[in-house]
Enzyme design. Structure first.
Site, PDB file in Angstrom:
ATOM      1  N   ARG A  33      41.040  29.762  46.846  1.00  0.00           N
ATOM      2  CA  ARG A  33      40.627  29.241  45.545  1.00  0.00           C
ATOM      3  C   ARG A  33      39.456  30.071  45.049  1.00  0.00           C
ATOM      4  O   ARG A  33      38.592  30.473  45.814  1.00  0.00           O
ATOM      5  CB  ARG A  33      40.225  27.764  45.645  1.00  0.00           C
ATOM      6  CG  ARG A  33      41.407  26.807  45.815  1.00  0.00           C
ATOM      7  CD  ARG A  33      42.259  26.742  44.554  1.00  0.00           C
ATOM      8  NE  ARG A  33      43.408  25.869  44.701  1.00  0.00           N
ATOM      9  CZ  ARG A  33      44.623  26.281  45.059  1.00  0.00           C
ATOM     10  NH1 ARG A  33      44.832  27.555  45.362  1.00  0.00           N
ATOM     11  NH2 ARG A  33      45.627  25.426  45.130  1.00  0.00           N
ATOM     12  N   GLU A  64      39.615  30.721  36.341  1.00  0.00           N
ATOM     13  CA  GLU A  64      40.792  31.461  35.879  1.00  0.00           C
ATOM     14  C   GLU A  64      41.552  30.644  34.823  1.00  0.00           C
ATOM     15  O   GLU A  64      41.511  29.423  34.832  1.00  0.00           O
ATOM     16  CB  GLU A  64      41.699  31.828  37.058  1.00  0.00           C
ATOM     17  CG  GLU A  64      42.308  30.683  37.825  1.00  0.00           C
ATOM     18  CD  GLU A  64      43.195  31.181  38.970  1.00  0.00           C
ATOM     19  OE1 GLU A  64      44.414  30.966  38.880  1.00  0.00           O
ATOM     20  OE2 GLU A  64      42.687  31.764  39.948  1.00  0.00           O
ATOM     21  N   HIS A 110      46.942  35.773  40.360  1.00  0.00           N
ATOM     22  CA  HIS A 110      47.367  34.556  41.073  1.00  0.00           C
ATOM     23  C   HIS A 110      48.867  34.603  41.383  1.00  0.00           C
ATOM     24  O   HIS A 110      49.645  33.740  40.968  1.00  0.00           O
ATOM     25  CB  HIS A 110      47.025  33.308  40.253  1.00  0.00           C
ATOM     26  CG  HIS A 110      46.868  32.079  41.116  1.00  0.00           C
ATOM     27  ND1 HIS A 110      45.994  31.054  40.817  1.00  0.00           N
ATOM     28  CD2 HIS A 110      47.494  31.697  42.267  1.00  0.00           C
ATOM     29  CE1 HIS A 110      46.091  30.094  41.748  1.00  0.00           C
ATOM     30  NE2 HIS A 110      46.997  30.470  42.626  1.00  0.00           N
TER      31      HIS A 110
END
Length: 323
Positions: A242, A271, A289
């Protein structure tokens, strides 16, 4: 009897969306645009189930909306730190997630980032594309060895263990890890892994540090300026966990000042916004991601949500209940 109403916040693989259409009165996000807090509140008021992703924020002021119809959040993803769990508990809102199906794809991305950072892959790609490459020479873009190096894993769950297997059996890497309690003996034996007594100990001995801990307040900025100072100047930091586990400003300073050799990131604080400081650095590899982004994995994640919804509406035990 009318079908349950289900709201899906982002676009999912086509085969899963087709099943949702067949089973439920479903509203899909055909344009795949990020939705606002007000749209989430409206969904909670008008649907029996809402299916968010890990990038959709459900804080208390969304979950506590008046006249809520929704009884379950079928989360598309393993992590749930984007949902205020305490607020959900207080409201009697059920939360499910999708564990177990994204292990290998995320571990693959962690290894990809390790290799990209170690061997300066992103930097080399930019050199070729910019037409600045003048040809091979003995000292061009010298980088770090991976084979035989020491990989340190902070967190040692499914994904970390999968990465460790790839690194140890594929690249002959030495494995050290930190978790509060020792890993199962058969895992340790297979990897010839050594447990560190503290994160600080691991940071001082690892050539590559890979993060595999959950997000949330307990781990926010776990890797900060003080921790980065403990790493070898030749070490690389990999984050597929994370974004908020790492203090972005501190990492940018460490990279800029060559305090560590490099980093590979798939997740970011805040993000999809990425700290501008990262964009100016050559010694960081950046991915958007992609951890679970294979068709097979994302389809399996959707199937997990379907299974949880089916169990809920049938009044059965939920396979992946978080709250």
């Amino acid at each position: 009897m009318s079908k349950p109403k289900v709201f899906v916040t982002r676009k999912w693989p086509a085969s899963v969306e087709a099943k949702l259409k067949a089973l439920y009165d479903v509203t899909l996000n055909e344009d795949d645009r990020p939705l606002s807090a007000d749209e989430f509140r409206s969904a909670l008021q008008n649907y029996d189930a809402v299916c968010p992703t890990v990038c959709d924020s459900f804080p208390a002021d969304v979950i506590n909306v008046d006249n809520k119809r929704c009884k379950i959040l079928g989360n598309f993803g393993v992590g749930y730190n984007h949902i205020d769990i305490n607020a959900a508990k207080a409201q009697g809102l059920i939360i499910t997630n999708t564990p177990g199906v994204l292990t290998h794809s995320t571990a693959d991305i962690a290894m990809t980032l390790l290799l990209m950072s170690a061997r300066r892959g992103a930097e080399g790609d930019r050199l070729v594309r910019s037409k600045q490459w003048t040809g091979w020479c003995p000292t061009q873009m010298l980088s770090s060895d991976v084979t035989g190096a020491t990989l340190g894993l902070i967190g040692f769950g499914r994904i970390a263990q999968a990465m460790a297997r790839k690194a140890h059996h594929g690249f002959g890497m030495k494995i050290v890890y930190f978790k509060p309690s020792p890993a199962d003996e058969y895992v340790v034996d297979d990897l010839n892994a050594t447990r560190c007594e503290s994160i600080e100990e691991l940071l001082q001995i690892a050539d590559y540090v890979s993060l595999h801990c959950p997000g949330g307040e307990a781990t926010r900025h776990l890797i900060n300026a003080d921790k980065l100072k403990l790493m070898k100047p030749t070490a690389h930091l990999i984050n597929t966990a994370r974004g908020d586990v790492v203090d972005s400003a501190a990492l940018i300073d460490a990279l800029k000042n060559k305090q560590i050799a490099g980093a590979g990131l798939d997740v970011y604080e805040g993000e999809p916004n990425v700290h501008e400081g990262f964009l100016a650095l050559d010694n960081v590899s950046l991915l958007p991601h992609l951890g679970s982004a294979t068709l097979g994995t994302r389809t399996a994640m959707g199937e997990k949500v379907l299974a949880n919804l089916a169990a809920f509406f049938a009044g059965e035990s939920l396979p992946d209940r978080v709250v």
